[in-house]
Design a protein around this motif. Structure first.
Motif, mmCIF file in Angstrom:
data_model
loop_
_atom_site.group_PDB
_atom_site.id
_atom_site.type_symbol
_atom_site.label_atom_id
_atom_site.label_comp_id
_atom_site.label_asym_id
_atom_site.label_seq_id
_atom_site.Cartn_x
_atom_site.Cartn_y
_atom_site.Cartn_z
ATOM 1 N N THR A 139 0.848 -1.193 0.000
ATOM 2 C CA THR A 139 0.000 0.000 0.000
ATOM 3 C C THR A 139 0.881 1.240 0.000
ATOM 4 O O THR A 139 2.037 1.199 0.423
ATOM 5 N N ARG A 198 -4.481 5.351 2.704
ATOM 6 C CA ARG A 198 -3.580 4.361 2.124
ATOM 7 C C ARG A 198 -4.311 3.630 1.011
ATOM 8 O O ARG A 198 -5.471 3.246 1.149
ATOM 9 N N ARG A 203 -3.770 0.751 -2.454
ATOM 10 C CA ARG A 203 -2.951 -0.230 -3.155
ATOM 11 C C ARG A 203 -3.165 -0.064 -4.655
ATOM 12 O O ARG A 203 -4.009 0.719 -5.093
#
Length: 443
Positions: A111, A131, A133
């Motif tokens: 992430t 955060r 990904r």
């Protein structure tokens, strides 16, 4: 209005610019959807995130944003002030950094921290930090392409394959991907239309990004157009867009050739570097058993070591800075070609409807339907958006390649200067050794 006569954009006329709705906006009554188009089951329910936050789906209505669609930045000095060539005052700043590895029983993934600073009223707070990904970035790209089909959405780095890198969890791979994701998000944030997209707002602010429900649009405009125009063959692409397509084909071929050769050079440099290190080690071992030649041999070994370091820096620059930019623009070309194809589909829809309307008019003198005029508005709006994004992309390209080529020149100069300085120092050492030997013989 006369359908066949040239017209201005749909925004020209008596209406105020703040009252104009983008002809391809998702808020407009959708065209007949195809079988693969998802339609929300709850028509009366406002779309929103899973935490209940309502989301506005319509296109940005502020005068400054709509004007930016119709105006091209003619300032030749814009590149010097804005790294992405938008020419607009920036009020949205995003950064992708701080990669972290997550290991679970099901999967391992990385992430990245996405930080946002803004003064826009569309955001509740001036700063955010979430955060995300890779698949979250991919979700954003798909949503932008679906909801803004007339605009060029920047490409993401490839998901699985990045040439020259095997381990996707290695520090080099993660750092290269992080830089690419940061560039992608900055390009989106600096775009005068994409930066106001509600999906971007959710991406930057929502703690829990539910991608399956997300910000569902009533219909995918691009897919609808494709289904409507699927049975009609485009007569001819306008000359200016033909020129764009030809340029993209030529540019793609050149970049592909440079990328292929650069990859080969990088492999050869890696092999040469391995040989060079072994070569230097031989002189170091030899110096230990040859007292009279110890200093000269150690000098040669030092020169080879210096040359190895300089070559390693040069190779790192090519793999981490040069090649990623080439790959980004190869993907950019595919994105631009995709937008051109969508424009052709909209034009094909207009031509098909116009041809059918003309035939009906000849048979029973039926006036040209309003739907045909709306289709013409869509074509003109698509053309304006595409040309504006083309100019912006060209400015970005000039700026990026100026920076890229300057960096490449600097790294090559540094490589040769370090190598030259090392070998010149060896000549000085040998001359001193020769003087010492002559002095010893004289005494």
């Amino acid at each position: 209005m006369s359908v066949g006569a040239p017209r201005g954009l749909a925004s020209s006329g008596q209406k105020l610019i703040t009252e104009i709705l983008h002809p391809l906006s998702a808020a407009e009554e959708p065209l007949s959807p195809g079988p693969d188009v998802t339609i929300s089951a709850e028509k009366d329910k406002e779309p929103g995130l899973t935490n209940g936050t309502p989301v506005e789906i319509s296109s940005p209505a502020s005068a400054s944003v709509l004007l930016s669609r119709l105006q091209l930045d003619g300032d030749p000095e814009a590149d010097a002030h804005d790294p992405f060539g938008s020419g607009e005052p920036r009020d949205l700043f995003v950064t992708v950094d701080d990669p972290k590895k997550h290991v679970s029983t099901m999967e391992t993934y990385i992430t990245y921290r996405v930080s946002t600073k803004t003064t826009r009223i569309e955001f509740d707070l001036p700063e955010y930090s979430v955060r995300r990904r890779y698949q979250d970035f991919d979700w954003l790209r798909i949503k932008l392409e679906d909801s803004q089909p007339t605009h060029l959405v920047p490409p993401l780095p490839e998901k699985f394959v990045m040439k020259g890198v095997v381990d996707r969890f290695s520090e080099e791979f993660v750092d290269t991907r992080m830089k690419a994701l940061d560039k992608f998000l900055k390009r989106v944030a600096d775009h005068p239309v994409l930066s106001f997209n509600p999906h971007l707002n959710a991406f930057l602010t929502a703690k829990d990004l539910n991608k399956r429900q997300g910000l569902a649009l009533l219909t995918k405009v691009g897919e609808s157009v494709k289904n409507v125009a699927g049975g009609y063959k485009l007569r001819a692409r306008p000359a200016e867009f033909c020129a764009m397509g030809e340029y993209l084909d030529t540019f793609s071929q050149k970049l592909g050739t440079i990328d292929r050769i650069a990859q080969r050079i990088l492999r050869e440099q890696s092999e040469y570097l391995t040989e060079l290190r072994e070569y230097g080690a031989v002189y170091s071992t030899w110096a230990g058993s040859e007292e009279q030649l110890q200093r000269p041999l150690e000098g040669v070994a030092g020169c080879v070591t210096t040359s190895c370091g300089a070559l390693e820096d040069l190779s790192d620059n090519m793999s981490q800075d040069f090649l990623p930019v080439l790959r980004e623009y190869i993907l950019y070309i595919e994105s631009m070609k995709n937008v051109l194809r969508k424009r052709d589909q909209v034009q094909a829809e207009y031509e098909g409807r116009l041809e059918a309307a003309v035939l009906r008019k000849q048979e029973d003198r039926t006036p040209i339907p309003v739907e045909v005029e709306k289709c013409q508005d869509k074509v003109e709006c698509f053309n304006a958006d595409l040309k504006a994004d083309w100019e912006r992309w060209q400015r970005n390209k000039r700026q990026d390649f100026k920076h890229l080529l300057t960096g490449m020149a600097d790294k090559n100069i540094s490589y040769y200067e370090k190598s030259q300085a090392a070998w010149e120092s060896l000549i000085t050492l040998l001359q001193e050794k020769q003087t010492e030997d002559k002095t010893s013989e004289t005494n």
